[in-house]
Design a protein around this motif. Structure first.
Motif: not given
Length: 268
Positions: A179, A126, A123, A175
């Motif tokens: 995640r 990104s 996270w 992402v």
């Protein structure tokens, strides 16, 4: 009479097998009827024994449930970092309180926290990468793996990658889905840890010959009451000729019994 029961309450609270909460002892001691007061004290003993066993698991389960609720509600990255720290603290407490019986579960819980932390690393990368001007357009296919030093993350969690840029020169991680996959793995690890510790609590104790008939009677009564398909009785205390037992049920509740020479009655 009141003084006698106060002394009895203190003696029961000091028992190594049944550490009843002081507030329960006080509540029982305030009952005027002697028979009902004694029954209350017996039940308090059972409640104390159950709490001593299940409290570490309940606390860490609440912490992981809180994380899951926060994710479902749409937690921010800053709050997520704090939530991971809270999880780590909860697992450290569980490890200390559960002791040797919870060693295997503690490792699984720690692995779950590690996964949540790794998802946080993805996270953070990104956020940092796409904050740079133009990267959201040039690498719209996913966060470039090698450019962000995330090859280890792809390998560790077997994450799917695709074309990051229009030329297909860089592998990219979508992402949100990546995640979410790591979060799923973390949740599974936490659930496996809780299940493993629950089985430890439900494991049969090795009764001595003096307790055999009581154990058999308690386990049969627990089975008939649908507590568990394979109940295991544990002695939690002794009051005169009576022996107190508890059985950890499949629904994570505890049944308490009082037995005398194989004749048992349920206390809750």
């Amino acid at each position: 009479m009141k003084k006698i029961f106060a002394v009895l309450a203190l003696a029961l609270s000091a028992s190594a097998h049944a550490q009843a909460p002081f507030v329960l002892i006080e509540a029982c001691n305030s009952i005027t009827d002697a028979d009902r007061r004694l029954e209350c004290l017996k039940a308090a003993i059972g409640a104390g024994g159950a709490n001593a066993q299940t409290q570490p698991l309940n606390a860490v389960n609440r912490a992981f449930a809180g994380m899951e609720a926060s994710l479902n509600a749409g937690i921010s990255y800053n709050n997520y970092q704090l939530a991971v720290l809270d999880l780590a603290k909860a697992v450290a407490t569980f490890k200390q309180d559960a002791g040797e019986a919870g060693a295997a579960s503690a490792k699984l819980f720690e692995s779950a926290v590690e996964a949540y932390s790794d998802a946080g690393a993805l996270w953070e990368r990104s956020i940092s990468f796409y904050a740079r001007r133009g990267n959201d357009i040039a690498y719209a296919g996913g966060l470039p793996v090698s450019m962000n030093g995330l090859d280890w993350l792809v390998s560790k969690y077997s994450l799917a990658t695709g074309k990051s840029d229009i030329w297909g020169l860089e592998r990219g991680l979508p992402v949100q889905s990546a995640r979410a996959e790591i979060w799923r793995i973390a949740k599974e690890k936490a659930e496996a840890a809780a299940k493993a510790y629950g089985k430890k609590l439900d494991a049969p104790a090795k009764p001595d010959s003096a307790k055999d008939q009581n154990v058999v009677a308690v386990e049969e009564a627990a089975k008939q009451a649908s507590c568990s398909d394979d109940p295991a009785a544990s002695q939690t205390g002794v009051i005169g000729a009576s022996r107190l037992f508890s059985v950890y049920c499949s629904n994570r509740q505890t049944m308490s019994f009082e037995c005398v020479d194989g004749s048992c009655k349920r206390l809750n």
